[in-house]
Motif scaffolding. Structure first.
Motif, short mmCIF file in Angstrom:
data_model
loop_
_atom_site.label_atom_id
_atom_site.label_comp_id
_atom_site.label_asym_id
_atom_site.label_seq_id
_atom_site.Cartn_x
_atom_site.Cartn_y
_atom_site.Cartn_z
N PHE A 77 21.82 -32.52 -11.31
CA PHE A 77 22.24 -33.57 -12.25
C PHE A 77 23.00 -34.67 -11.52
O PHE A 77 22.84 -35.85 -11.82
CB PHE A 77 23.11 -32.95 -13.34
N ARG A 78 23.83 -34.27 -10.56
CA ARG A 78 24.65 -35.24 -9.81
C ARG A 78 23.84 -36.06 -8.80
O ARG A 78 24.29 -37.12 -8.36
CB ARG A 78 25.73 -34.50 -9.02
N PHE A 127 24.85 -26.60 -21.66
CA PHE A 127 25.34 -27.76 -22.39
C PHE A 127 26.80 -28.05 -22.05
O PHE A 127 27.16 -29.19 -21.75
CB PHE A 127 25.18 -27.54 -23.90
N THR A 128 27.63 -27.02 -22.07
CA THR A 128 29.05 -27.20 -21.81
C THR A 128 29.30 -27.73 -20.39
O THR A 128 30.10 -28.64 -20.18
CB THR A 128 29.80 -25.87 -22.00
N ALA A 129 28.59 -27.18 -19.42
CA ALA A 129 28.77 -27.60 -18.03
C ALA A 129 28.31 -29.04 -17.82
O ALA A 129 29.00 -29.84 -17.17
CB ALA A 129 27.99 -26.66 -17.10
N ILE A 133 30.83 -32.42 -16.84
CA ILE A 133 30.75 -33.31 -15.67
C ILE A 133 30.32 -34.73 -16.06
O ILE A 133 30.70 -35.69 -15.41
CB ILE A 133 29.83 -32.75 -14.56
N SER A 134 29.54 -34.87 -17.12
CA SER A 134 29.15 -36.22 -17.54
C SER A 134 30.36 -36.99 -18.06
O SER A 134 30.46 -38.20 -17.85
CB SER A 134 28.07 -36.16 -18.63
N LEU A 150 29.07 -39.72 -27.44
CA LEU A 150 27.99 -40.22 -26.59
C LEU A 150 27.51 -39.13 -25.64
O LEU A 150 26.31 -38.93 -25.44
CB LEU A 150 28.47 -41.43 -25.79
N SER A 151 28.46 -38.40 -25.05
CA SER A 151 28.11 -37.33 -24.12
C SER A 151 27.37 -36.22 -24.83
O SER A 151 26.36 -35.70 -24.33
CB SER A 151 29.38 -36.79 -23.46
#
Length: 202
Positions: A77-78, A127-129, A133-134, A150-151
């Motif tokens: 994702f990063r 979802f939580t992780a 980070i987002s 939004l997140s």
């Protein structure tokens, strides 16, 4: 590290791999809740002592599997923004989106987990992780939109897309999914033609 310690470490690694593979093999056949530690060690060709030397429970074994998988998911994702100070979403190249390559690389594991009774727990962890980070690593200019909402919206959409792809049996290639995700992110419709079936008055 001594040669004896190296051999011990290799034995631990081998036993952990065998136990993981055994659990996943069993999960492909039956619900996680009905799997016993005896079945796991018999499938792995080890004994209960070896199991308890590494894990306190089958839940701990599953947690290690899913935690490492989610760690790799977060790395993917990063990938598009971890080496830049300003992340320009409107200039995001499709080939920098690594999340679908990660999913495809671990397709067999995701498929087993998707079809198991642990899926709700896995989805919640993912979802939580991703949400965390987002919110912590991507800072947007103030646009009047609640950052948490939004997140939640964005991550639910991403996780939903990912699981739809897995459920489809990886119908599309990872590169196709990367390209489509970038197009979806940058699509800003302002007008839509309606297609409404209207009944006629009697």
């Amino acid at each position: 590290m001594s040669e004896k310690e190296k051999k011990t470490d290799r034995r631990i690694i081998r036993s952990k791999i065998a136990l993981r593979e055994a659990l996943l093999s069993l999960m492909a056949q039956k619900p996680f809740t009905s799997i016993s530690i005896t079945e796991i060690v018999e499938c792995a060709n080890y004994n209960r002592g070896t199991f308890y030397a590494n894990y306190e429970s089958k839940e701990a074994l599953l947690d290690e599997i899913t935690s490492e998988l989610i760690h790799k998911l977060l790395q993917s994702f990063r990938a598009p923004y971890e080496h830049v100070e300003v992340f320009r979403i409107d200039e995001l190249p499709a080939n920098s989106v690594m999340i679908f390559e990660h999913i495809f690389e671990h397709a067999a594991l995701y498929t087993v987990l998707l079809q198991s009774d642990v899926l709700p727990n896995l989805r919640e962890k993912m979802f939580t992780a991703l949400k965390q980070i987002s919110q912590e690593e991507l800072l947007y200019s103030d646009n009047g939109i609640d950052r948490e909402l939004l997140s939640i919206y964005a991550i639910h959409a991403l996780v939903g897309l990912v699981f739809h792809w897995i459920e489809s049996g990886f119908k599309h290639s990872s590169s196709y999914m990367q390209d489509q995700l970038v197009k979806i992110i940058n699509w800003r419709p302002t007008v839509a033609r309606t297609v409404v079936i209207r009944g006629t008055d009697a």
